[in-house]
Design a protein around this motif. Structure first.
Motif, PDB file in Angstrom:
ATOM      1  N   LEU A 201       0.834  -1.202   0.000  1.00 36.01           N
ATOM      2  CA  LEU A 201       0.000   0.000   0.000  1.00 36.01           C
ATOM      3  C   LEU A 201       0.865   1.248   0.000  1.00 36.01           C
ATOM      4  O   LEU A 201       0.617   2.202  -0.751  1.00 36.01           O
ATOM      5  N   LEU A 202       1.884   1.239   0.833  1.00 38.86           N
ATOM      6  CA  LEU A 202       2.778   2.392   0.928  1.00 38.86           C
ATOM      7  C   LEU A 202       3.579   2.557  -0.360  1.00 38.86           C
ATOM      8  O   LEU A 202       3.694   3.669  -0.895  1.00 38.86           O
ATOM      9  N   TYR A 203       4.106   1.464  -0.857  1.00 36.84           N
ATOM     10  CA  TYR A 203       4.954   1.517  -2.055  1.00 36.84           C
ATOM     11  C   TYR A 203       4.157   1.980  -3.279  1.00 36.84           C
ATOM     12  O   TYR A 203       4.569   2.908  -3.994  1.00 36.84           O
ATOM     13  N   ILE A 204       3.015   1.355  -3.511  1.00 38.56           N
ATOM     14  CA  ILE A 204       2.215   1.707  -4.691  1.00 38.56           C
ATOM     15  C   ILE A 204       1.644   3.111  -4.546  1.00 38.56           C
ATOM     16  O   ILE A 204       1.631   3.896  -5.502  1.00 38.56           O
ATOM     17  N   GLY A 205       1.160   3.457  -3.355  1.00 36.11           N
ATOM     18  CA  GLY A 205       0.575   4.775  -3.130  1.00 36.11           C
ATOM     19  C   GLY A 205       1.562   5.897  -3.372  1.00 36.11           C
ATOM     20  O   GLY A 205       1.258   6.877  -4.067  1.00 36.11           O
ATOM     21  N   ILE A 206       2.771   5.760  -2.819  1.00 32.68           N
ATOM     22  CA  ILE A 206       3.801   6.792  -3.009  1.00 32.68           C
ATOM     23  C   ILE A 206       4.253   6.829  -4.459  1.00 32.68           C
ATOM     24  O   ILE A 206       4.403   7.908  -5.054  1.00 32.68           O
ATOM     25  N   SER A 207       4.469   5.661  -5.059  1.00 32.31           N
ATOM     26  CA  SER A 207       4.949   5.600  -6.443  1.00 32.31           C
ATOM     27  C   SER A 207       3.955   6.235  -7.410  1.00 32.31           C
ATOM     28  O   SER A 207       4.346   6.992  -8.311  1.00 32.31           O
ATOM     29  N   ALA A 208       2.669   5.935  -7.222  1.00 31.83           N
ATOM     30  CA  ALA A 208       1.643   6.500  -8.109  1.00 31.83           C
ATOM     31  C   ALA A 208       1.580   8.014  -7.980  1.00 31.83           C
ATOM     32  O   ALA A 208       1.479   8.737  -8.979  1.00 31.83           O
ATOM     33  N   THR A 209       1.675   8.502  -6.753  1.00 31.74           N
ATOM     34  CA  THR A 209       1.598   9.948  -6.527  1.00 31.74           C
ATOM     35  C   THR A 209       2.811  10.663  -7.126  1.00 31.74           C
ATOM     36  O   THR A 209       2.675  11.709  -7.776  1.00 31.74           O
ATOM     37  N   ILE A 210       3.998  10.090  -6.919  1.00 33.67           N
ATOM     38  CA  ILE A 210       5.212  10.689  -7.493  1.00 33.67           C
ATOM     39  C   ILE A 210       5.152  10.664  -9.013  1.00 33.67           C
ATOM     40  O   ILE A 210       5.510  11.648  -9.688  1.00 33.67           O
ATOM     41  N   LEU A 211       4.677   9.553  -9.568  1.00 35.93           N
ATOM     42  CA  LEU A 211       4.602   9.441 -11.026  1.00 35.93           C
ATOM     43  C   LEU A 211       3.662  10.486 -11.608  1.00 35.93           C
ATOM     44  O   LEU A 211       3.911  11.019 -12.698  1.00 35.93           O
ATOM     45  N   PHE A 212       2.583  10.791 -10.885  1.00 34.38           N
ATOM     46  CA  PHE A 212       1.697  11.867 -11.337  1.00 34.38           C
ATOM     47  C   PHE A 212       2.475  13.167 -11.496  1.00 34.38           C
ATOM     48  O   PHE A 212       2.364  13.847 -12.532  1.00 34.38           O
ATOM     49  N   PHE A 213       3.252  13.542 -10.475  1.00 35.21           N
ATOM     50  CA  PHE A 213       3.980  14.817 -10.523  1.00 35.21           C
ATOM     51  C   PHE A 213       5.047  14.810 -11.617  1.00 35.21           C
ATOM     52  O   PHE A 213       5.288  15.844 -12.257  1.00 35.21           O
ATOM     53  N   VAL A 214       5.647  13.657 -11.860  1.00 34.62           N
ATOM     54  CA  VAL A 214       6.668  13.567 -12.914  1.00 34.62           C
ATOM     55  C   VAL A 214       6.024  13.724 -14.289  1.00 34.62           C
ATOM     56  O   VAL A 214       6.445  14.566 -15.103  1.00 34.62           O
ATOM     57  N   LEU A 215       4.996  12.907 -14.572  1.00 37.93           N
ATOM     58  CA  LEU A 215       4.349  12.971 -15.878  1.00 37.93           C
ATOM     59  C   LEU A 215       3.663  14.314 -16.105  1.00 37.93           C
ATOM     60  O   LEU A 215       3.767  14.901 -17.183  1.00 37.93           O
ATOM     61  N   ARG A 216       2.990  14.788 -15.069  1.00 33.42           N
ATOM     62  CA  ARG A 216       2.276  16.056 -15.202  1.00 33.42           C
ATOM     63  C   ARG A 216       3.257  17.223 -15.296  1.00 33.42           C
ATOM     64  O   ARG A 216       3.046  18.167 -16.061  1.00 33.42           O
TER      65      ARG A 216
END
Length: 394
Positions: free
Chosen positions: A225-240
């Protein structure tokens, strides 16, 4: 609460309950905010502000969490069923949801007996996704996971495909990936929730159910939960941040910092872009991580709504719409303005209708408090009558 025996996973119901409370805020805004029914959208940079946009943004979590957890719930429901039984349940429930969206939900939204405008929204999307999931569950879970990831991460590559007209090919594309509609004998049908990306979300939610099996390790679950949650949020900021991929509408610098922030976070919902899915499901998984062992009055409050989602959804739309009619009567206006047929919506009669954002929040709080005891009573009835098969469809 303590007297009701349940094997349901509380953290999942708490998350679902939280987004359902947020959902009511968005729908109250639809019916009560000044000129909301005339296109005064919170995403419109010409007229919005950070508070109005924020009011809309927190409700973005509703649909992705609904669809994702529908997949998770299907997986957990299937733990005590055969694949055939689960498939039958998903397909029949999916067909039921599509019917309810078209016939009941559209009436509750518009109070238009002529059904001049038929909008296919989140209930429709969940229904179609359940039908597809009911067919796909026979595949190995690794294949289902890969399909879900390919759809969620790859569907934005199809953004350049745009159809027009009422051909079969166009209608299929509207249904799958392009929010659009068509006219049918005096009715206009709009696919507001194209289903392709939502299918990807429900497939991932189904696979996610593995973490909540009885024999699943709590430590391992929280780690993922922690790994996927943080990774998804960071990926949003990178792609966006780089406007590289993942959203049809890139953000741009505006004349003020406030509007630049709004532009940045204004990810596409119809259909849900990769960026939209990342910034909603990422924090939602982090919420599950932090809420797992927390139990207090507030979580118990949310739990009530999270355990009766179908009942709550249709009840809250009806209550909000009726409340808008009451508001018109109290203020001396024509209550028929809330019969939202084609004449009312297209004649300009609603221009200037609505109230301040403060009033929207006030009405939202009152409606949530009003719905709570009703939902609690229904939850108790449902928990004490598990032998009634039809309750699983409500």
């Amino acid at each position: 609460m303590a007297s009701i025996k349940s094997v349901r996973i509380e953290s999942i119901d708490i998350l679902r309950g939280l987004v359902m409370v947020f959902m009511a805020l968005d729908h109250v805004r639809d019916y009560f905010h000044i000129n909301a029914l005339m296109g005064n959208y919170p995403e419109n940079l010409e007229s919005t502000n950070i508070i109005l946009f924020g009011t809309r943004f927190i409700t973005h979590y509703c649909a992705p969490v609904f669809v994702f957890l529908a997949g998770t719930s299907a997986f957990l429901y299937g733990q005590k069923k055969t694949k055939g039984q689960l498939s039958k349940f998903l397909i029949t429930r999916g067909l039921w949801l599509v019917f309810v969206e078209i016939v009941i939900n559209n009436f509750l939204w518009w109070f238009d007996v002529s059904y001049g405008f038929i909008q296919l929204q989140v209930i429709w999307a969940i229904g179609v996704c359940m039908i597809v999931l009911g067919l796909i569950i026979y595949l190995p879970k690794r294949i289902i996971l890969v399909l879900g990831l390919l759809i969620v991460f790859g569907h934005n590559a199809l953004d350049g495909i745009v159809k027009e007209g009422d051909s079969i090919e166009s209608l299929l594309w509207y249904m799958l990936h392009q929010a659009n509609g068509f006219s049918l004998e005096g009715h206009f049908v709009r696919f507001s929730y194209p289903v392709l990306p939502w299918i990807g979300v429900i497939l991932l939610g189904y696979c996610f159910g593995e973490f909540y099996k009885k024999e699943a390790s709590v430590t391992l679950r929280k780690k993922w939960l922690l790994y996927i949650g943080i990774s998804a949020t960071i990926l949003f900021f990178v792609l966006r941040g780089f406007n590289f991929y993942g959203d049809l509408s890139p953000w741009v610098y505006q004349e003020t910092t406030e509007k630049t922030i709004i532009s940045f976070f204004n990810a596409t919902k119809y259909p849900p872009s990769l960026a939209y899915i990342l910034i909603t499901l990422g924090p939602a998984l982090l919420f599950l991580y932090f809420i797992e062992k927390i139990k207090n009055g507030f979580t118990n409050f949310l739990l009530i709504f999270g355990r009766v989602p179908f009942f709550y959804y249709f009840l809250h739309i009806f209550v909000i719409h009726i409340s808008a009619i009451i508001g018109l009567l109290v203020t001396g206006k024509d209550w028929k303005l809330m019969i939202l047929d084609n004449n009312t919506m297209n004649s300009g009669m609603l221009q200037g209708y609505g109230y301040s954002l403060f009033t929207v929040y006030l009405v939202w709080i009152v409606i949530i408090l009003l719905l709570y005891p009703i939902c609690k009573k229904y939850m108790t009835y449902k928990a004490n009558n598990k032998d009634k098969w039809w309750l699983s469809y409500l």
